[in-house]
Design a protein around this motif. Structure first.
Motif, PDB file in Angstrom:
ATOM      1  N   SER A  52       0.828  -1.204   0.000  1.00  0.00           N
ATOM      2  CA  SER A  52       0.000   0.000   0.000  1.00  0.00           C
ATOM      3  C   SER A  52       0.861   1.253   0.000  1.00  0.00           C
ATOM      4  O   SER A  52       1.946   1.284   0.599  1.00  0.00           O
ATOM      5  N   GLY A  53       0.371   2.288  -0.670  1.00  0.00           N
ATOM      6  CA  GLY A  53       1.006   3.594  -0.656  1.00  0.00           C
ATOM      7  C   GLY A  53      -0.018   4.657  -0.318  1.00  0.00           C
ATOM      8  O   GLY A  53      -1.167   4.596  -0.765  1.00  0.00           O
ATOM      9  N   VAL A  54       0.382   5.622   0.514  1.00  0.00           N
ATOM     10  CA  VAL A  54      -0.515   6.690   0.942  1.00  0.00           C
ATOM     11  C   VAL A  54       0.210   8.021   0.824  1.00  0.00           C
ATOM     12  O   VAL A  54       1.356   8.151   1.257  1.00  0.00           O
ATOM     13  N   TYR A  55      -0.465   9.007   0.242  1.00  0.00           N
ATOM     14  CA  TYR A  55       0.047  10.377   0.254  1.00  0.00           C
ATOM     15  C   TYR A  55      -1.017  11.261   0.879  1.00  0.00           C
ATOM     16  O   TYR A  55      -2.174  11.268   0.438  1.00  0.00           O
ATOM     17  N   SER A  56      -0.647  11.998   1.926  1.00  0.00           N
ATOM     18  CA  SER A  56      -1.599  12.837   2.631  1.00  0.00           C
ATOM     19  C   SER A  56      -1.070  14.263   2.719  1.00  0.00           C
ATOM     20  O   SER A  56       0.078  14.493   3.109  1.00  0.00           O
ATOM     21  N   SER A  57      -1.912  15.217   2.354  1.00  0.00           N
ATOM     22  CA  SER A  57      -1.590  16.634   2.466  1.00  0.00           C
ATOM     23  C   SER A  57      -2.612  17.279   3.390  1.00  0.00           C
ATOM     24  O   SER A  57      -3.796  17.388   3.053  1.00  0.00           O
ATOM     25  N   GLN A  58      -2.164  17.685   4.577  1.00  0.00           N
ATOM     26  CA  GLN A  58      -3.069  18.237   5.575  1.00  0.00           C
ATOM     27  C   GLN A  58      -3.097  19.765   5.504  1.00  0.00           C
ATOM     28  O   GLN A  58      -2.144  20.402   5.068  1.00  0.00           O
TER      29      GLN A  58
END
Length: 307
Positions: A52-58
């Motif tokens: 799995s890969g996750v990219y998060s921009s808060q």
């Protein structure tokens, strides 16, 4: 609001946020995608191999806001009781950057004909960098100790367990039980306390094709306020995924995802702040990809919300 006032707010939030969250474990709203980052016992919780890969921009629209990139892979190896996995996490918050690489090992065995337990450990390294040159300080001469770049390397060791049957699960994870202190020549930049993650959920089979699973995750740490997130997850025919999540006084959000060609999944989540900080940002966006394969052992999947 003028730029100078914006800058003062940004520096203030950066300092506060760094003290409570830098060098901490990334807490994504859709935490069920990467449970191994919080609890190594989840390695091998899927019946095959999962990447799995996750990219998060808060806090979109807020200068210096956190961005997180996660790679997580795990599966069953050696025998049907052994899970192994790898986590790579990169966090950037303002002038700080943290990268961690950890290996995970778990062992799964039966308590009786109904209940099972998994025990896990994780070990790796964390690299932390703080570049003072990226901070705009109004009177630099008053802060002579804050200059240049701080680079630190810490070892990481964590542990955890979870218990489950075919519907219910509950677990406790401590991602890092070693004390971490990052400093420059004159002052401590950060001292990290242990964090405890308690997770639980129950799966309701609504029909042959549809299931609902409410889940909860609570983070506890000395000197920090308790953080609890609730989520309601749903799956249709192992092809369509949706979730609603809520963190009291912090955020509310949702997730949608689709699996295609059996092996691949893509997803997106959006979270909106529900506190006073909502005036200064346009929410948080996260993107997910997943690839999974069957393995030789094909052990029964955990009732936890894993991929």
């Amino acid at each position: 609001m003028n730029n100078f006032f914006n800058l003062k707010i940004a520096v203030l939030i950066f300092v506060v946020f760094s003290k409570v969250s830098a060098q901490a474990d990334a807490k994504l709203s859709s935490y069920f995608f990467t449970p191994m980052t919080y609890n190594p016992a989840y390695a091998g919780s899927y019946e095959g191999i999962s990447l799995s890969g996750v990219y998060s921009s808060q806090w979109v629209g807020f200068e210096g806001a956190p961005t997180t990139l996660v790679f997580s892979g795990h599966g069953t190896f050696i025998n049907s009781h052994t899970g192994m996995g790898l986590d790579v996490i990169n966090d950037e918050i303002g002038a700080s950057k943290e990268t961690s690489v950890t290996g995970n090992y778990s062992y799964h065995f039966n308590l009786n004909s109904k209940w099972k337990i998994a025990l896990g450990i994780k070990a790796g390294v964390n690299s932390y960098t703080l570049d003072y040159n990226l901070l705009a300080i109004e009177n630099p001469e008053e802060y002579s100790g804050f200059s240049g770049t701080v680079n630190n390397m810490n070892f990481n060791f964590g542990t955890g367990f979870y218990i489950h049957d075919d519907k219910f699960f509950v677990g406790l994870g401590i991602p890092n039980i070693l004390a971490e202190k990052n400093r420059n020549d004159q002052v401590y930049v950060l001292s990290n306390n242990n964090k405890y993650y308690i997770t639980s959920g129950y799966k309701f089979e609504m029909s042959e094709y549809v299931s609902l699973q409410p889940t909860i995750m609570t983070r506890l740490s000395k000197g920090e306020s308790q953080s609890t997130m609730f989520a309601l997850n749903s799956i249709w025919s192992e092809k369509f995924y949706a979730s609603l999540n809520f963190e009291p006084s912090v955020s509310v959000g949702s997730f949608i995802g689709v699996r295609f060609l059996e092996k691949y999944m893509i997803g997106y989540s959006y979270d909106a702040s529900i506190n006073s900080f909502s005036r200064y940002n346009d929410g948080s966006h996260s993107f997910f990809v997943n690839f999974r394969l069957e393995d030789f052992w094909k052990r029964e999947r955990c009732s936890c919300y894993s991929f």
